[in-house]
Design an enzyme around this catalytic site. Structure first.
Site, PDB file in Angstrom:
ATOM      1  N   GLY A  89      -9.631  46.635-157.079  1.00 40.61           N
ATOM      2  CA  GLY A  89      -9.604  45.711-155.942  1.00 40.61           C
ATOM      3  C   GLY A  89     -10.944  45.703-155.229  1.00 40.61           C
ATOM      4  O   GLY A  89     -11.990  45.586-155.896  1.00 40.61           O
ATOM      5  N   ASP A 138      -9.686  37.319-162.420  1.00 42.32           N
ATOM      6  CA  ASP A 138     -10.079  36.414-163.501  1.00 42.32           C
ATOM      7  C   ASP A 138     -11.602  36.289-163.563  1.00 42.32           C
ATOM      8  O   ASP A 138     -12.185  36.204-164.651  1.00 42.32           O
ATOM      9  CB  ASP A 138      -9.436  35.034-163.306  1.00 42.32           C
ATOM     10  CG  ASP A 138      -7.910  35.124-163.269  1.00 42.32           C
ATOM     11  OD1 ASP A 138      -7.351  36.040-163.908  1.00 42.32           O
ATOM     12  OD2 ASP A 138      -7.282  34.292-162.594  1.00 42.32           O
ATOM     13  N   GLY A 150     -14.116  47.760-156.536  1.00 42.53           N
ATOM     14  CA  GLY A 150     -14.887  47.501-157.744  1.00 42.53           C
ATOM     15  C   GLY A 150     -14.146  47.838-159.024  1.00 42.53           C
ATOM     16  O   GLY A 150     -12.933  47.652-159.111  1.00 42.53           O
ATOM     17  N   SER A 192      -9.491  47.495-162.610  1.00 45.79           N
ATOM     18  CA  SER A 192      -9.914  46.839-161.385  1.00 45.79           C
ATOM     19  C   SER A 192      -9.339  47.613-160.197  1.00 45.79           C
ATOM     20  O   SER A 192      -8.125  47.800-160.106  1.00 45.79           O
ATOM     21  CB  SER A 192      -9.396  45.406-161.397  1.00 45.79           C
ATOM     22  OG  SER A 192      -9.366  44.917-160.088  1.00 45.79           O
TER      23      SER A 192
END
Lengths: 308, 308
Positions: free
Chosen positions: B218, B248, B221, B216
């Site tokens: 942030g 999540d 993407g 990830s």
């Protein structure tokens, strides 16, 4: 028995963290929980002194169950709390390595008019077997601001001596209903009377209706103006420690001295010594029994009896 | 069904205060509570997407009852949590008027060896009806640091695809047990591999045992290295909002795409769009369904398929 009323009971939670910084994430290293709200604290001290004590007020939700579970394990305290639909509030004290504490206090459950009526009935029933009652702390949302004034009047009607320990508008209205005793600190007294001079403010609070006013001067002890006279009670030395719960211990001392029919100077000495023994204990709201027994003979009480 | 595991479930509490200052007392103006811990958050998003989902992990005490009461009111989520003697932890997010949040996380209950054994049995039973399992979040005290490695091996033995989303030593050991997928963020990936260069770190994490690594990035993407190829999936624009729960939601998107047998680029688009739709919603961990449906067609996925 002694009855204490805590309308806004709490689950008092203490977190230990290394260093609290705003807008950061913290791992809590230690969590402690105990029943809270001023009246429950007062009851715990009274029970430790050997008095029979009953607690009432509101309790609800998962937090309320946690409060009641712990009360069950407090010898000498009888649980007569009244259930509400909303949840008992939490208070969170975040203690960091600096020795300072950051406090977060939830407002408390929204009490419905039906729940408030149910409490008033339970309270009147409990008063019938009470030798004295203490009304303690803030009001939860939904309870009318004149609540304590009504509870004071009920106690007076049933000839049960009543002590009021609250602040702001509930104190102002409660005082006008002529309680036997109020125990404001200097800030609460100044808010009530507009005077920052404790002796003047204490006399003014009596004129507003309180029969006896015992002002807490923090580390300097207590100042009392009563129908029998006025006194100042001072601890033998300035004590360093954790002041949390010291005011509640002073209330416990005043109630204990009243039911033991002590004269005012001895009641004040008991209250100051209990308060000091609470400051000396690192755990908030507990008191050091040995320190209490040593200090109670060392409190200096000066003043004079009112001419009959 | 999809199974999510949250060994350290939480009661997530959000407090609103005017202005948080250290070593001061604050009146909390608003309190919200919801079940927390990464696996429960993932399950809530999966249920909202229409999947059958079962949650397991540990739950205990008054806080655990509060978590389970609320799960009962979450349609589509089946509660298969395993009871422990200790209390489920609380996490407290203190939001102030600056829009920033201060976080206090309790450590969680001390899990006994007998409780850990009971969980492993329950887990193996649940896997028999699971199409995929996600192992999510931190370990409570008492659970061995190699716990996830063991849970990954059990899933592999039973041929259930397994996604691991954790950090630190539990991630390092879990990766070595060859999970089908890991979803670290860039910090977790750097801690695992020692490299702050995402593409290099992602390849390194695969060499350590993970079959597919979805990193990830942030707001930028996701970056995926898998046996079928490698891709980068980027949201159509930089989105401002509350990033809590975005990771999540990405996990939920990956699981949802896997059980729907989507090819990797479509799984990644689903994960990025769900993550972005979570950032756009002011309530932490909820997602804006309309935004999700609009965004899912706008995610740019570039990369290449590995030659067979």
């Amino acid at each position: 028995m002694i009855l204490t009323v805590t309308l806004n009971t709490a689950l008092d939670i203490t977190y230990r963290v290394r260093d609290l910084r705003t807008h950061a994430t913290h791992r809590v290293t230690e969590v402690t929980e105990r029943p809270g709200g001023k009246g429950l604290n007062v009851a715990r001290v009274l029970a430790a002194l050997g008095h029979e004590v009953t607690v009432t007020g509101f309790v609800g939700g998962a937090t309320g169950r946690a409060v009641q579970d712990r009360l069950t394990h407090t010898p000498g305290v009888v649980d007569a709390l009244v259930p509400v639909e909303g949840a008992t509030r939490r208070t969170i004290a975040v203690a960091d390595a600096s020795g300072n504490t950051t406090q977060l206090n939830e407002p408390g459950p929204l009490v419905t008019p039906a729940e408030w009526s149910a409490f008033q009935e339970a309270y009147a029933d409990l008063l019938r077997s009470a030798s004295v009652v203490a009304l303690c702390g803030s009001l939860p949302p939904g309870v009318p601001v004149g609540a304590y004034a009504g509870l004071v009047r009920t106690a007076r009607t049933l000839s049960v001596p009543v002590l009021l320990d609250t602040s702001g508008e509930p104190l102002r209205r409660g005082v006008a209903a002529r309680p036997d005793m109020v125990k404001p600190n200097t800030d609460e007294l100044a808010e009530l009377t507009g005077s920052h001079e404790p002796s003047r403010a204490t006399r003014d609070a009596r004129r507003r209706g309180a029969q006896a006013v015992v002002a807490s001067l923090g580390p300097d002890g207590l100042l009392a103006h009563t129908p029998e006279g006025h006194w100042r009670a001072t601890p033998p030395r300035r004590l360093r420690g954790n002041p949390t719960g010291a005011g509640d211990s002073a209330v416990a001392g005043l109630l204990s001295g009243l039911v033991d029919r002590l004269p005012w100077p001895d009641r004040l000495a008991r209250a100051v010594a209990l308060s000091a023994a609470t400051v000396l204990t690192p755990v908030a709201g507990e008191f050091d029994r040995q320190a209490y027994e040593e200090l109670v003979g060392q409190v200096a009480v000066t003043g004079e009896v009112t001419a009959a």
